[in-house]
Scaffold this motif. Structure first.
Motif, PDB file in Angstrom:
ATOM      1  N   PHE A 245       0.784  -1.233   0.000  1.00 42.09           N
ATOM      2  CA  PHE A 245       0.000   0.000   0.000  1.00 42.09           C
ATOM      3  C   PHE A 245       0.819   1.288   0.000  1.00 42.09           C
ATOM      4  CE2 PHE A 245      -2.539  -3.247   2.276  1.00 42.09           C
ATOM      5  CZ  PHE A 245      -3.445  -3.484   1.263  1.00 42.09           C
ATOM      6  N   THR A 246       2.157   1.217  -0.036  1.00 43.63           N
ATOM      7  CA  THR A 246       2.935   2.464  -0.017  1.00 43.63           C
ATOM      8  C   THR A 246       2.673   3.303  -1.265  1.00 43.63           C
ATOM      9  OG1 THR A 246       4.869   1.306  -0.903  1.00 43.63           O
ATOM     10  CG2 THR A 246       4.776   1.614   1.483  1.00 43.63           C
ATOM     11  N   SER A 247       2.679   2.688  -2.432  1.00 45.96           N
ATOM     12  CA  SER A 247       2.441   3.454  -3.665  1.00 45.96           C
ATOM     13  C   SER A 247       1.026   4.015  -3.686  1.00 45.96           C
ATOM     14  CB  SER A 247       2.676   2.587  -4.902  1.00 45.96           C
ATOM     15  OG  SER A 247       4.039   2.272  -5.021  1.00 45.96           O
ATOM     16  N   LYS A 248       0.051   3.247  -3.223  1.00 45.02           N
ATOM     17  CA  LYS A 248      -1.339   3.729  -3.186  1.00 45.02           C
ATOM     18  C   LYS A 248      -1.486   4.915  -2.243  1.00 45.02           C
ATOM     19  CE  LYS A 248      -3.131   0.832  -6.050  1.00 45.02           C
ATOM     20  NZ  LYS A 248      -3.350   1.306  -7.389  1.00 45.02           N
TER      21      LYS A 248
ATOM     22  N   LYS B  83       9.611   7.561  -5.807  1.00 45.83           N
ATOM     23  CA  LYS B  83      10.549   8.163  -4.866  1.00 45.83           C
ATOM     24  C   LYS B  83       9.936   8.249  -3.467  1.00 45.83           C
ATOM     25  CE  LYS B  83      12.310  11.988  -6.344  1.00 45.83           C
ATOM     26  NZ  LYS B  83      12.635  13.388  -6.641  1.00 45.83           N
ATOM     27  N   PHE B  84       8.688   8.710  -3.390  1.00 45.25           N
ATOM     28  CA  PHE B  84       8.066   8.861  -2.083  1.00 45.25           C
ATOM     29  C   PHE B  84       7.579   7.534  -1.515  1.00 45.25           C
ATOM     30  CE2 PHE B  84       8.270  13.268  -3.350  1.00 45.25           C
ATOM     31  CZ  PHE B  84       8.748  13.842  -2.182  1.00 45.25           C
ATOM     32  N   ALA B  85       7.337   6.543  -2.356  1.00 45.61           N
ATOM     33  CA  ALA B  85       7.047   5.199  -1.854  1.00 45.61           C
ATOM     34  C   ALA B  85       8.298   4.644  -1.162  1.00 45.61           C
ATOM     35  CB  ALA B  85       6.601   4.284  -2.983  1.00 45.61           C
ATOM     36  N   ALA B  86       9.477   4.938  -1.714  1.00 46.03           N
ATOM     37  CA  ALA B  86      10.728   4.533  -1.071  1.00 46.03           C
ATOM     38  C   ALA B  86      10.859   5.204   0.297  1.00 46.03           C
ATOM     39  CB  ALA B  86      11.930   4.877  -1.960  1.00 46.03           C
TER      40      ALA B  86
ATOM     41  N   LEU C 287      -1.884  10.947  -1.816  1.00 43.98           N
ATOM     42  CA  LEU C 287      -1.335  12.232  -1.371  1.00 43.98           C
ATOM     43  C   LEU C 287      -1.014  13.160  -2.540  1.00 43.98           C
ATOM     44  CD1 LEU C 287       1.063  10.989   1.437  1.00 43.98           C
ATOM     45  CD2 LEU C 287      -1.013  12.344   1.761  1.00 43.98           C
ATOM     46  N   LEU C 288      -0.542  12.600  -3.644  1.00 49.14           N
ATOM     47  CA  LEU C 288      -0.165  13.414  -4.800  1.00 49.14           C
ATOM     48  C   LEU C 288      -1.367  13.818  -5.655  1.00 49.14           C
ATOM     49  CD1 LEU C 288       3.085  11.621  -6.065  1.00 49.14           C
ATOM     50  CD2 LEU C 288       2.911  13.717  -4.720  1.00 49.14           C
TER      51      LEU C 288
END
Length: 175
Positions: free
Chosen positions: A123-126, A149-152, A131-132
């Motif tokens: 769920f990090t990318s989701k 980048k922000f999922a990392a 947010l974006l």
């Protein structure tokens, strides 16, 4: 590269930091086209966005060189690689992508002195996409690279929070 348990990697980072050696971590969000990167601060408490590497079948040696450069530049002790763990024990296509990249990096031999661990990336990318979304970014490539980048960052921050919480809990039990 050597796979070690999450707790062992964090212990290694803390020990190397006490000796003024390599003491930071690099978080990776592995996708089919891009690998998002985040780096920890010197205290290993905060994950910071770093960059995105393009990923193709033919550029693995260049990626290994990029990682080697990052190891030197940021005094990296190890990698925290996002992995889509599945409760049913099935291997998803995303999990295969991650395993393939790590295996290919290992085969180059350029990162043999580096340790890594896997960390749950579900769920990090989701979350990042949600947010974006209000920013209404128009360029699809920019949106995708920012998401990676922000999922990392999310992967690495989750790891740091968990490891620091466990460390505080252990310290409190000793008092």
């Amino acid at each position: 590269m050597r796979l070690i348990k999450a707790e062992e990697l964090f212990r290694k980072v803390l020990e190397s930091g006490a000796k003024k050696q390599k003491n930071r971590l690099l978080g990776l969000d592995v996708g089919s086209k891009y690998v998002g990167l985040a780096v920890s601060d010197h205290q290993n408490r905060i994950a910071l966005p770093l960059s995105v590497l393009g990923r193709t079948k033919t550029n693995i040696t260049l990626m290994a060189d990029d990682f080697k450069t990052l190891v030197k530049k940021y005094s990296l002790a190890g990698l925290v690689v996002g992995y889509p763990f599945n409760l049913q024990g099935q291997c998803s296509p995303d999990a295969i992508q991650v395993s393939l990249l790590v295996g290919e990096l290992c085969k180059t031999g350029k990162l043999d002195d580096l340790s890594y661990t896997y960390w749950d990336e579900n769920f990090t990318s989701k979350c990042v996409e949600a947010l974006l979304n209000p920013l209404k970014l128009h360029d699809p490539v920019e949106t995708k690279t920012m998401t990676d980048k922000f999922a990392a960052v999310c992967i690495l921050q989750g790891y740091l929070d968990n490891m620091n919480r466990a460390l505080r809990s252990t310290d409190n039990c000793k008092d």
